[in-house]
Enzyme design. Sequence first.
Site, PDB file in Angstrom:
ATOM      1  N   TRP A  76      65.440   4.235  67.464  1.00 15.67           N
ATOM      2  CA  TRP A  76      65.246   5.055  68.649  1.00 15.67           C
ATOM      3  C   TRP A  76      64.462   4.394  69.901  1.00 15.67           C
ATOM      4  O   TRP A  76      64.751   5.120  70.852  1.00 15.67           O
ATOM      5  CB  TRP A  76      64.320   6.596  68.317  1.00 15.67           C
ATOM      6  CG  TRP A  76      63.421   6.214  67.522  1.00 15.67           C
ATOM      7  CD1 TRP A  76      63.234   6.318  66.269  1.00 15.67           C
ATOM      8  CD2 TRP A  76      61.988   5.854  68.150  1.00 15.67           C
ATOM      9  NE1 TRP A  76      61.854   5.876  65.856  1.00 15.67           N
ATOM     10  CE2 TRP A  76      60.992   5.463  66.961  1.00 15.67           C
ATOM     11  CE3 TRP A  76      61.529   5.632  69.415  1.00 15.67           C
ATOM     12  CZ2 TRP A  76      59.719   5.445  67.142  1.00 15.67           C
ATOM     13  CZ3 TRP A  76      60.467   5.332  69.692  1.00 15.67           C
ATOM     14  CH2 TRP A  76      59.396   5.194  68.554  1.00 15.67           C
ATOM     15  N   LYS A 113      69.104   9.530  65.021  1.00 13.37           N
ATOM     16  CA  LYS A 113      69.240  10.792  65.423  1.00 13.37           C
ATOM     17  C   LYS A 113      68.386  11.348  66.748  1.00 13.37           C
ATOM     18  O   LYS A 113      68.639  12.216  67.200  1.00 13.37           O
ATOM     19  CB  LYS A 113      69.239  11.689  64.296  1.00 13.37           C
ATOM     20  CG  LYS A 113      67.698  11.788  63.713  1.00 13.37           C
ATOM     21  CD  LYS A 113      67.671  12.540  62.555  1.00 13.37           C
ATOM     22  CE  LYS A 113      66.217  12.808  62.001  1.00 13.37           C
ATOM     23  NZ  LYS A 113      66.153  13.187  60.655  1.00 13.37           N
ATOM     24  N   CYS A 119      58.943  -3.362  68.334  1.00 11.71           N
ATOM     25  CA  CYS A 119      58.602  -4.162  67.383  1.00 11.71           C
ATOM     26  C   CYS A 119      57.783  -5.512  67.804  1.00 11.71           C
ATOM     27  O   CYS A 119      57.115  -6.020  66.866  1.00 11.71           O
ATOM     28  CB  CYS A 119      59.910  -4.552  66.431  1.00 11.71           C
ATOM     29  SG  CYS A 119      61.017  -5.227  68.058  1.00 11.71           S
ATOM     30  N   GLU A 135      66.487  -6.762  61.334  1.00 13.30           N
ATOM     31  CA  GLU A 135      65.734  -6.847  62.371  1.00 13.30           C
ATOM     32  C   GLU A 135      64.547  -5.639  62.120  1.00 13.30           C
ATOM     33  O   GLU A 135      64.807  -4.607  62.461  1.00 13.30           O
ATOM     34  CB  GLU A 135      65.972  -6.476  63.809  1.00 13.30           C
ATOM     35  CG  GLU A 135      67.058  -7.693  64.206  1.00 13.30           C
ATOM     36  CD  GLU A 135      66.489  -8.901  64.557  1.00 13.30           C
ATOM     37  OE1 GLU A 135      65.162  -9.017  64.763  1.00 13.30           O
ATOM     38  OE2 GLU A 135      67.230  -9.878  64.897  1.00 13.30           O
ATOM     39  N   SER A 176      61.350 -11.300  75.344  1.00 13.08           N
ATOM     40  CA  SER A 176      62.923 -11.060  74.772  1.00 13.08           C
ATOM     41  C   SER A 176      63.724 -11.773  76.179  1.00 13.08           C
ATOM     42  O   SER A 176      63.833 -11.363  77.336  1.00 13.08           O
ATOM     43  CB  SER A 176      63.076  -9.523  74.720  1.00 13.08           C
ATOM     44  OG  SER A 176      62.039  -9.320  73.871  1.00 13.08           O
ATOM     45  N   LYS A 179      75.697   3.522  63.834  1.00 16.29           N
ATOM     46  CA  LYS A 179      74.960   4.881  63.585  1.00 16.29           C
ATOM     47  C   LYS A 179      73.680   4.781  64.204  1.00 16.29           C
ATOM     48  O   LYS A 179      72.835   3.829  63.960  1.00 16.29           O
ATOM     49  CB  LYS A 179      74.860   5.014  62.085  1.00 16.29           C
ATOM     50  CG  LYS A 179      74.325   6.231  61.635  1.00 16.29           C
ATOM     51  CD  LYS A 179      73.013   6.438  60.640  1.00 16.29           C
ATOM     52  CE  LYS A 179      71.895   6.086  60.993  1.00 16.29           C
ATOM     53  NZ  LYS A 179      70.986   6.880  62.034  1.00 16.29           N
ATOM     54  N   PRO A 180      73.742   5.530  65.233  1.00 12.38           N
ATOM     55  CA  PRO A 180      72.366   5.291  66.084  1.00 12.38           C
ATOM     56  C   PRO A 180      71.409   6.343  65.518  1.00 12.38           C
ATOM     57  O   PRO A 180      71.744   7.175  64.671  1.00 12.38           O
ATOM     58  CB  PRO A 180      72.817   6.016  67.583  1.00 12.38           C
ATOM     59  CG  PRO A 180      74.424   6.380  67.218  1.00 12.38           C
ATOM     60  CD  PRO A 180      74.759   6.337  65.914  1.00 12.38           C
ATOM     61  N   SER A 187      62.590   0.148  60.382  1.00 13.70           N
ATOM     62  CA  SER A 187      61.507  -0.199  59.620  1.00 13.70           C
ATOM     63  C   SER A 187      61.760  -1.143  58.516  1.00 13.70           C
ATOM     64  O   SER A 187      62.584  -1.314  57.876  1.00 13.70           O
ATOM     65  CB  SER A 187      60.790   1.072  59.287  1.00 13.70           C
ATOM     66  OG  SER A 187      61.520   1.702  58.398  1.00 13.70           O
TER      67      SER A 187
HETATM   68  P1  NAD Z   1      63.698   3.686  60.798  1.00 14.30           P
HETATM   69  O1  NAD Z   1      63.641   2.481  59.734  1.00 14.30           O
HETATM   70  O2  NAD Z   1      62.989   4.897  60.494  1.00 14.30           O
HETATM   71  O3  NAD Z   1      64.887   4.007  61.241  1.00 14.30           O
HETATM   72  C1  NAD Z   1      65.881   2.858  61.787  1.00 14.30           C
HETATM   73  C2  NAD Z   1      67.313   3.148  61.858  1.00 14.30           C
HETATM   74  O4  NAD Z   1      67.705   3.664  60.225  1.00 14.30           O
HETATM   75  C3  NAD Z   1      67.907   5.007  62.208  1.00 14.30           C
HETATM   76  O5  NAD Z   1      68.875   4.829  62.684  1.00 14.30           O
HETATM   77  C4  NAD Z   1      67.512   5.585  61.097  1.00 14.30           C
HETATM   78  O6  NAD Z   1      68.371   6.736  61.207  1.00 14.30           O
HETATM   79  C5  NAD Z   1      68.070   4.839  60.071  1.00 14.30           C
HETATM   80  N1  NAD Z   1      67.470   5.193  58.550  1.00 14.30           N
HETATM   81  C6  NAD Z   1      66.329   5.704  58.264  1.00 14.30           C
HETATM   82  N2  NAD Z   1      66.267   5.865  56.961  1.00 14.30           N
HETATM   83  C7  NAD Z   1      67.621   5.319  56.414  1.00 14.30           C
HETATM   84  C8  NAD Z   1      68.123   5.490  55.043  1.00 14.30           C
HETATM   85  N3  NAD Z   1      67.517   5.710  54.044  1.00 14.30           N
HETATM   86  N4  NAD Z   1      69.386   4.871  54.790  1.00 14.30           N
HETATM   87  C9  NAD Z   1      70.022   4.435  56.146  1.00 14.30           C
HETATM   88  N5  NAD Z   1      69.455   4.399  57.203  1.00 14.30           N
HETATM   89  C10 NAD Z   1      68.238   4.918  57.411  1.00 14.30           C
HETATM   90  O7  NAD Z   1      62.916   3.013  62.100  1.00 14.30           O
HETATM   91  P2  NAD Z   1      62.544   3.676  63.356  1.00 14.30           P
HETATM   92  O8  NAD Z   1      61.398   4.544  63.299  1.00 14.30           O
HETATM   93  O9  NAD Z   1      63.854   4.396  64.136  1.00 14.30           O
HETATM   94  O10 NAD Z   1      62.082   2.371  64.366  1.00 14.30           O
HETATM   95  C11 NAD Z   1      60.847   1.694  64.548  1.00 14.30           C
HETATM   96  C12 NAD Z   1      60.985   0.888  63.618  1.00 14.30           C
HETATM   97  O11 NAD Z   1      62.088  -0.154  63.997  1.00 14.30           O
HETATM   98  C13 NAD Z   1      59.753  -0.230  63.645  1.00 14.30           C
HETATM   99  O12 NAD Z   1      59.412  -0.701  62.450  1.00 14.30           O
HETATM  100  C14 NAD Z   1      60.001  -1.322  64.725  1.00 14.30           C
HETATM  101  O13 NAD Z   1      59.303  -2.675  64.353  1.00 14.30           O
HETATM  102  C15 NAD Z   1      61.307  -1.643  64.024  1.00 14.30           C
HETATM  103  N6  NAD Z   1      62.163  -2.414  65.184  1.00 14.30           N
HETATM  104  C16 NAD Z   1      62.370  -3.548  64.879  1.00 14.30           C
HETATM  105  C17 NAD Z   1      63.072  -4.357  65.848  1.00 14.30           C
HETATM  106  C18 NAD Z   1      63.426  -5.839  65.650  1.00 14.30           C
HETATM  107  O14 NAD Z   1      64.347  -6.284  66.607  1.00 14.30           O
HETATM  108  N7  NAD Z   1      62.768  -6.497  64.684  1.00 14.30           N
HETATM  109  C19 NAD Z   1      63.366  -3.595  67.060  1.00 14.30           C
HETATM  110  C20 NAD Z   1      63.128  -2.204  67.229  1.00 14.30           C
HETATM  111  C21 NAD Z   1      62.616  -1.653  66.140  1.00 14.30           C
END
Ligand code: NAD
Length: 490
Positions: free
Chosen positions: A159, A186, A293, A259, A450, A183-184, A238
Amino acid sequence: MTPTVQELLAKVPTDLLIDGAWRPGSTGETLTVDNPATGEQIATVASATSEDAVAALDAAAAAQTGWARTAPRERAEILRRAFDLVTERAEDFATLMTLEMGKPLAESRGEVTYGAEFLRWFSEETTRQYGRHAQVPEGTLRMLTARKPVGPCLLITPWNFPLAMATRKVAPAIAAGCTMVLKPAKLTPLTAHYFAQTMLDAGLPAGVLNVVTSSSASAISEPLLADPRLRKLSFTGSTAVGKQLLKQSADNVLRTSMELGGNAPFLVFEDADLDAAVDGAVAAKMRNIGEACTAANRFLVHDSVAENFAARLAERLAAMTIGDGLDDGVEVGPLIEAGAVDNVEALVDDAVAAGARVLTGGKRIDGAGHFFAPTVLADVTDDARVVTEEIFGPVAPVVTFATEQEAYELANATEYGLAAYAYSEDPARLWRLSDGLEFGLIGFNAGVVSNAAAPFGGVKHSGLGREGGAEGIDEYTTVQYLGVADPYQR
Ligand code: NAD
């Protein structure tokens, strides 16, 4: 001209995109999208089920062969038209992102520029995919290599950068000739839906890009990761979720790009230009309200300049204007949801209980929306949770070091390895930093690095693979080797 919110929302499709058509989910379920600055509901969006996810993969799989055979120039021109359209619609995209994610409008505009750039960059890269030709050492074979699209992909985005994280995956997948299911997150689906419509407007054929937003991420990922037609997962999110998805991908031997989370150190050496270091620190910490991140998570400062640096950083953060990102002049928006404020507060309280000094901020801001005051903490120990965990909020803990070697040890004492920053006027230090720091990207006297043309990605638990740059397209291709009998040696 900035559109009104109603005019803008009327343009955004709220159904699922499957095989070129927007349609409701199979059960008619919806999810709500809220504005984190006010807590108010902005929209409802169709919520996909496993059945919808499989229908999306059906469309992607059916489109794959024909799409892979399109001329590179055709794919390049679709991407270029998409770049032009996103740029034309920049105010729409920026307003939408601020509404659903909270970042100040100026930063949303910056993300539109950054996100659109992946479309232009990969448009240019589409026609520059080369193989090689050689004779094997024995002389018996002529060797040719060709890059082929890896096949249908599942793209899962977070998000925090609702547009750029989508374009950074969708553009190279298109360039390579892959079809995909996106899948964006939610919490922020509207930007992705509007982007998908923009791709259709740019001429992307039906089935190449399918979008399945869902209140249950695993309802989408589990059946798709197990489906033999899927060939690739690209995930940004994450580390905890990334590890689960890697395990699931193993059963289907999927190509993966991961990522994941970060814990960026920001090093300030005794010979740094402190004005530049404070400017860089504000950018590296406060971009995206600290929800990046690549956000500087720990300020490691030489003990001879730490007091001065921390005081100046506190002065800058204390002067920032906090509020609804749509309002003029706002520099710090809300965090994404109430739970995010709770997390940040717990990290600050833990550090303060262990003796950290609050130079500014230190607390949540009561009232509507999910706000936390920009915070600088001094005298933080290197084992405090605010240092060892990803903060994802506007908090800057300052830890001191005495020697360059100690700085590297502190910087590397994390499972993460995405971004690191260092400020020093000694150019020779750059090469020692490059060897001493275990991170995928390093900003030297630069707080934001970036760029669509540069390879973005981490080491250790920050992930696998690279997005952007010449490397970004490789993630969506596989190499085929053709061995042809040498006519003179048969
Ligand atoms: P998140 O892992 O909770 O969610 C990311 C995506 O995964 C969302 O679309 C979510 O719906 C989906 N997701 C969550 N649980 C899932 C499951 N069990 N199975 C499949 N899909 C699932 O992370 P977030 O809170 O949306 O984003 C923040 C995290 O993303 C931070 O840790 C940040 O560092 C990381 N991030 C990394 C980068 C990078 O390029 N390295 C860039 C942006 C964010």
